[in-house]
Every structure is written in C-alpha cells, then in structure tokens.
Design a protein around this motif. Structure first.
Motif, mmCIF file in Angstrom:
data_model
loop_
_atom_site.group_PDB
_atom_site.id
_atom_site.type_symbol
_atom_site.label_atom_id
_atom_site.label_comp_id
_atom_site.label_asym_id
_atom_site.label_seq_id
_atom_site.Cartn_x
_atom_site.Cartn_y
_atom_site.Cartn_z
ATOM 1 N N GLU A 87 0.843 -1.195 0.000
ATOM 2 C CA GLU A 87 0.000 0.000 0.000
ATOM 3 C C GLU A 87 0.881 1.249 0.000
ATOM 4 O O GLU A 87 1.733 1.416 0.868
ATOM 5 C CB GLU A 87 -0.891 -0.015 1.248
ATOM 6 N N LYS A 88 0.696 2.098 -1.019
ATOM 7 C CA LYS A 88 1.546 3.284 -1.199
ATOM 8 C C LYS A 88 3.010 2.855 -1.310
ATOM 9 O O LYS A 88 3.854 3.212 -0.484
ATOM 10 C CB LYS A 88 1.356 4.288 -0.065
ATOM 11 N N VAL A 89 3.292 2.066 -2.347
ATOM 12 C CA VAL A 89 4.642 1.562 -2.598
ATOM 13 C C VAL A 89 5.083 2.023 -3.987
ATOM 14 O O VAL A 89 4.323 1.898 -4.956
ATOM 15 C CB VAL A 89 4.707 0.026 -2.495
ATOM 16 N N ILE A 90 6.298 2.554 -4.096
ATOM 17 C CA ILE A 90 6.836 3.000 -5.376
ATOM 18 C C ILE A 90 8.084 2.185 -5.712
ATOM 19 O O ILE A 90 9.049 2.154 -4.932
ATOM 20 C CB ILE A 90 7.179 4.505 -5.358
ATOM 21 N N PHE A 91 8.037 1.498 -6.846
ATOM 22 C CA PHE A 91 9.221 0.846 -7.407
ATOM 23 C C PHE A 91 9.765 1.802 -8.468
ATOM 24 O O PHE A 91 9.135 2.020 -9.491
ATOM 25 C CB PHE A 91 8.858 -0.501 -8.033
ATOM 26 N N ASP A 92 10.904 2.401 -8.197
ATOM 27 C CA ASP A 92 11.429 3.491 -9.013
ATOM 28 C C ASP A 92 12.748 3.052 -9.664
ATOM 29 O O ASP A 92 13.762 2.908 -8.975
ATOM 30 C CB ASP A 92 11.645 4.710 -8.096
ATOM 31 N N GLU A 93 12.698 2.793 -10.980
ATOM 32 C CA GLU A 93 13.870 2.299 -11.719
ATOM 33 C C GLU A 93 14.429 1.040 -11.052
ATOM 34 O O GLU A 93 15.647 0.895 -10.874
ATOM 35 C CB GLU A 93 14.947 3.381 -11.834
ATOM 36 N N ALA A 94 13.533 0.157 -10.655
ATOM 37 C CA ALA A 94 13.930 -1.084 -9.976
ATOM 38 C C ALA A 94 13.902 -2.256 -10.959
ATOM 39 O O ALA A 94 13.137 -2.256 -11.929
ATOM 40 C CB ALA A 94 13.002 -1.365 -8.803
ATOM 41 N N ALA A 95 14.762 -3.249 -10.700
ATOM 42 C CA ALA A 95 14.773 -4.485 -11.491
ATOM 43 C C ALA A 95 13.955 -5.538 -10.754
ATOM 44 O O ALA A 95 14.275 -5.887 -9.620
ATOM 45 C CB ALA A 95 16.206 -4.965 -11.698
#
Length: 211
Positions: A129-137
C-alpha cells in the motif's frame, strides 16, 4: 503519487549491527549503522526505528517478522534474505540488492525501492500500500496473490514477473519494460499499459494485429 517518507532525526547514534546481540530486545532506534557485516545470521522479530543503514551486508540472513518504521537502507546487500512476515512503514531502499529475497505474507506501506535489484524476490500473499518501485529491477519477481493499493512501477524491468492471482486494477506499468509477464486476463482489467504493451498482451491472446 505522494507517499510518506521516513521520519529520521539528524542526531543519530553510530552503531555496528552486531551490537544488536547485546541489546535486551533485538532493536535499534535513532541509529546510524555503516559498513556492518551481518551475513548468514538468524535474528527474528528485529525492530528498527528512525534508523539509517548504509553499505551493510545482510546476505542469507533470517530476519523473519522484522518490524521497520522510519528506516532508510542505502547501498546494502540483502540478497537471499528472509524478510517474511515483515511489517514496513515509511521505509526506503536506495541502490540496494534484494536478489532472491523473501517478503512473503508481509505488510509493506509507504515504501520506496529506488534503483534497487529485486530480481526473483518473492512477495507472495503480501499487502503493498503506497509503494513505489522506481527504476527497480524486478525480473522474475513473484507477486502471487498480493493486494496492491496505490502501487507504482516507474521505469522498472518487469520481465518474467508473475502477478498470478493479483488484480492490477488501477496499477500503472506503462513506463516499465518486459518481454513476458505472467498475469491472467481478468486480473489485467483496469491496468494502465502503453500502446506497445497492449500489443504484447494482445499477441499473448492470439490476436493478429495489423498496423
């Protein structure tokens, strides 16, 4: 999307992670932990609050039922770490490696994974909940039967990721890359995709698209 960031005071006490063995309870609060080696250990129900952890190695360690609130990991290796049944709120992973780690049956809230490697991570039966995967592999990551609420995948590598049993309604994957994805058609309803991704999904359905 705006998420709550870790609330960490500037005045932190410098510690080594191995100091946790000398605590009455396995917990750190308001600490700065740098360059610690803590691989192949077993330490369940760890509690970390208002703490920064930099350049540490936690590979193959069992941290099941870990409780993280207001914590930032920077340049840490958590590959093959057991973080199952974790509780996370206001946590950041920056330039971290979580290759093959387990985050099953966890609650992950207000958490950002930025420029981190999460290939083959298992998230099964977790709530994000309210999680950001930012330029993640996230190659071959397993998000089986997860509940995703306000989750963003920004310019991620999702190739081979599995969303089996996980509804993607309201989830935007349009800026991410993949050649294949494991997801059922009913769970794709309401998912935001790019034109090229829509064509890939259509071809998986056996449609012959003419341009």
């Amino acid at each position: 999307m705006k998420i709550d960031t870790p609330k960490i005071p500037e005045d932190l006490t410098e510690r080594r992670f191995t100091d946790i063995f000398y605590e009455e309870d396995p917990e750190f609060e308001m600490c700065m932990i740098t360059d610690s080696e803590f691989a192949n250990e077993v330490l369940e129900r760890v509690r970390l609050y208002k703490t920064v952890i930099k350049n540490c190695n936690f590979t193959n360690t069992d941290f099941s039922r870990i409780d993280l609130t207001d914590v930032r990991f920077e340049n840490c290796d958590l590959s093959n770490t057991n973080l199952g049944n974790a509780s996370m709120n206001r946590v950041e992973f920056l330039n971290c490696k979580l290759l093959g780690s387990s985050l099953t049956e966890s609650y992950i809230g207000n958490t950002r994974f930025r420029k981190s490697i999460l290939n083959m991570v298992a998230f099964g039966n977790s709530k994000l909940e309210k999680v950001i995967f930012d330029e993640a592999a996230l190659e071959s990551a397993d998000l089986f039967n997860c509940k995703l609420k306000k989750v963003e995948f920004l310019s991620c590598n999702l190739n081979g990721a599995s969303f089996e049993g996980t509804p993607l309604k309201g989830i935007d994957i349009s800026s991410s890359d993949f050649d294949s994805l494991v997801v059922s058609i009913e769970n794709l309803k309401g998912c935001m995709v790019s034109t090229s991704q829509a064509i890939k999904f259509a071809s998986l359905l056996g449609l012959n698209i003419r341009q």
